[in-house]
Scaffold this motif. Sequence first.
Motif, mmCIF file in Angstrom:
data_model
loop_
_atom_site.group_PDB
_atom_site.id
_atom_site.type_symbol
_atom_site.label_atom_id
_atom_site.label_comp_id
_atom_site.label_asym_id
_atom_site.label_seq_id
_atom_site.Cartn_x
_atom_site.Cartn_y
_atom_site.Cartn_z
ATOM 1 N N MET A 120 -0.965 -8.295 13.618
ATOM 2 C CA MET A 120 -0.102 -7.698 12.565
ATOM 3 C C MET A 120 -0.517 -8.389 11.430
ATOM 4 O O MET A 120 -1.178 -9.500 11.472
ATOM 5 N N VAL A 121 -0.118 -7.807 10.280
ATOM 6 C CA VAL A 121 -0.128 -8.572 8.968
ATOM 7 C C VAL A 121 0.946 -8.393 8.237
ATOM 8 O O VAL A 121 1.410 -7.229 8.477
ATOM 9 N N CYS A 122 1.445 -9.180 7.278
ATOM 10 C CA CYS A 122 2.942 -8.962 6.484
ATOM 11 C C CYS A 122 2.565 -8.932 5.101
ATOM 12 O O CYS A 122 1.513 -9.795 4.754
ATOM 13 N N ALA A 123 3.453 -8.331 4.293
ATOM 14 C CA ALA A 123 2.875 -8.512 3.055
ATOM 15 C C ALA A 123 4.147 -8.101 2.247
ATOM 16 O O ALA A 123 5.082 -7.561 2.676
ATOM 17 N N GLY A 124 4.128 -8.850 0.932
ATOM 18 C CA GLY A 124 5.457 -8.627 0.183
ATOM 19 C C GLY A 124 5.717 -10.048 -0.783
ATOM 20 O O GLY A 124 5.107 -10.735 -0.530
ATOM 21 N N TYR A 125 6.895 -9.982 -1.407
ATOM 22 C CA TYR A 125 7.380 -10.980 -1.943
ATOM 23 C C TYR A 125 8.441 -12.087 -1.485
ATOM 24 O O TYR A 125 9.447 -11.136 -0.979
ATOM 25 N N GLN A 147 10.820 -13.159 -2.992
ATOM 26 C CA GLN A 147 12.099 -12.732 -3.288
ATOM 27 C C GLN A 147 12.701 -11.140 -3.195
ATOM 28 O O GLN A 147 13.813 -10.639 -3.542
ATOM 29 N N GLY A 148 11.588 -10.404 -2.385
ATOM 30 C CA GLY A 148 12.000 -9.229 -2.125
ATOM 31 C C GLY A 148 11.707 -8.452 -3.409
ATOM 32 O O GLY A 148 11.020 -8.638 -4.375
ATOM 33 N N GLY A 149 12.185 -6.984 -3.497
ATOM 34 C CA GLY A 149 12.229 -6.322 -4.598
ATOM 35 C C GLY A 149 10.949 -5.180 -4.495
ATOM 36 O O GLY A 149 11.153 -4.006 -4.991
ATOM 37 N N VAL A 150 9.901 -5.460 -3.522
ATOM 38 C CA VAL A 150 8.970 -4.444 -3.464
ATOM 39 C C VAL A 150 8.553 -4.386 -1.866
ATOM 40 O O VAL A 150 8.352 -5.430 -1.424
ATOM 41 N N ASP A 151 8.566 -3.037 -1.645
ATOM 42 C CA ASP A 151 8.404 -2.710 -0.051
ATOM 43 C C ASP A 151 8.353 -1.248 0.391
ATOM 44 O O ASP A 151 8.317 -0.526 -0.419
ATOM 45 N N THR A 152 7.818 -1.334 1.667
ATOM 46 C CA THR A 152 7.668 0.042 2.227
ATOM 47 C C THR A 152 9.161 0.413 2.912
ATOM 48 O O THR A 152 9.948 -0.614 2.838
ATOM 49 N N CYS A 153 9.622 1.709 3.237
ATOM 50 C CA CYS A 153 10.717 2.017 3.502
ATOM 51 C C CYS A 153 10.887 3.048 4.504
ATOM 52 O O CYS A 153 9.848 3.515 4.610
ATOM 53 N N GLN A 154 11.909 3.435 4.891
ATOM 54 C CA GLN A 154 12.143 4.617 5.737
ATOM 55 C C GLN A 154 11.404 5.938 5.202
ATOM 56 O O GLN A 154 11.405 6.274 4.417
ATOM 57 N N GLY A 155 10.492 6.391 6.236
ATOM 58 C CA GLY A 155 9.559 7.600 5.890
ATOM 59 C C GLY A 155 8.208 7.157 5.523
ATOM 60 O O GLY A 155 7.557 8.130 5.551
ATOM 61 N N ASP A 156 7.967 5.681 5.247
ATOM 62 C CA ASP A 156 6.584 5.281 4.849
ATOM 63 C C ASP A 156 5.750 4.946 6.209
ATOM 64 O O ASP A 156 4.555 4.682 6.115
ATOM 65 N N SER A 157 6.416 4.769 7.264
ATOM 66 C CA SER A 157 5.897 4.307 8.579
ATOM 67 C C SER A 157 4.327 5.108 8.744
ATOM 68 O O SER A 157 4.369 6.222 8.581
ATOM 69 N N GLY A 158 3.422 4.439 9.276
ATOM 70 C CA GLY A 158 2.098 5.296 9.437
ATOM 71 C C GLY A 158 1.426 5.119 8.611
ATOM 72 O O GLY A 158 -0.011 5.475 8.819
ATOM 73 N N GLY A 159 1.883 4.965 7.231
ATOM 74 C CA GLY A 159 1.110 5.086 5.958
ATOM 75 C C GLY A 159 0.207 3.727 5.848
ATOM 76 O O GLY A 159 0.171 2.974 6.651
ATOM 77 N N PRO A 160 -0.735 3.886 4.827
ATOM 78 C CA PRO A 160 -1.670 2.777 4.489
ATOM 79 C C PRO A 160 -1.320 1.584 3.917
ATOM 80 O O PRO A 160 -0.520 1.662 2.819
ATOM 81 N N LEU A 161 -1.788 0.402 4.125
ATOM 82 C CA LEU A 161 -2.034 -0.818 3.510
ATOM 83 C C LEU A 161 -3.331 -0.916 3.115
ATOM 84 O O LEU A 161 -4.317 -1.192 3.895
ATOM 85 N N GLU A 162 -3.897 -0.652 1.916
ATOM 86 C CA GLU A 162 -5.115 -0.807 1.542
ATOM 87 C C GLU A 162 -5.557 -1.949 0.673
ATOM 88 O O GLU A 162 -4.775 -2.193 -0.229
ATOM 89 N N ILE A 163 -6.753 -2.513 0.583
ATOM 90 C CA ILE A 163 -7.444 -3.227 -0.143
ATOM 91 C C ILE A 163 -8.711 -3.026 -0.687
ATOM 92 O O ILE A 163 -9.600 -2.685 0.328
ATOM 93 N N ASN A 164 -8.913 -2.623 -1.863
ATOM 94 C CA ASN A 164 -10.350 -2.563 -2.243
ATOM 95 C C ASN A 164 -10.899 -1.173 -1.593
ATOM 96 O O ASN A 164 -12.197 -1.268 -1.334
ATOM 97 N N GLY A 165 -9.957 -0.161 -1.458
ATOM 98 C CA GLY A 165 -10.573 1.153 -0.705
ATOM 99 C C GLY A 165 -10.936 0.830 0.816
ATOM 100 O O GLY A 165 -11.799 1.606 1.309
ATOM 101 N N VAL A 166 -10.339 -0.017 1.325
ATOM 102 C CA VAL A 166 -10.553 -0.253 2.809
ATOM 103 C C VAL A 166 -8.917 -0.349 3.549
ATOM 104 O O VAL A 166 -8.063 -0.980 2.789
#
Length: 244
Positions: A182-187, A189-208
């Motif tokens: 796994m890898v985790c991402a976010g802040y 303090q919260g406020g920015v995240d994925t949510c219901q309905g986004d599962s399976g979608g991408p986490l991408e960096i520089n087109g990868v």
Amino acid sequence: MVAAVLVALAAAVPAAASPRVVGGERASIVEYPWVVYLTDSTGFQFCGGTVVAATKVLTAAHCLANQRADNLRVVVGREDKRTTDGRVVNAQSVWVSPNYRGDPTGGSDFAVITLSRRVNVPALPLASDNTLYQPNAMATVLGWGMTKESGEASEYLMQAAVPLDSDTACTAAYQQYRASAMVCAGYQQGGVDTCQGDSGGPLEINGVLVGITSFGDGCARPGKYGVYTRVASYVTAIEGELDR
């Protein structure tokens, strides 16, 4: 994504669906042509995915663990769910990681959909090593999920920028966290995240593609980062399915 328990339940009950983009903004399908969403045969959108080859879509195992291929549709090239833009492609077959044990917190949360026909969009390359997984590296998440916890799903493709977090921070947030899977991402303090309905979608960096939206505790809660399948850890298994 939602509480980890709820995310697992979402896979069992597609109508309740799985993890989100909170704190984001509208995104252009022209800029991200490889991001897709999944529906059942009635048109209900329950997860996201990423085109990784002409007839292959990578998504989360918990999205497909209880889905039949004949009930699955992949919507390609449609930014606004209210339109008929792009195309709806039937699934030909579904492959779920044999090491997935029915709970995304156990790792191996990835699956491959083989499409019934080729799609004319560029495939997103897969992360092949851990070079991109540096704490504080900025990543992009995308999806059509809820824009706030217990809210409504978005009609539009949404995007948000989130920093990757250290394995120490992720372990402190989730006792189930495993850096090898796994890898985790976010802040903090919260406020920015994925949510219901986004599962399976991408986490991408520089087109990868570095991650697949997997699980979390709520949506954008302080100290509760989004957790993503670490693509580089499973790239050999994924690529094996792309060649079939």
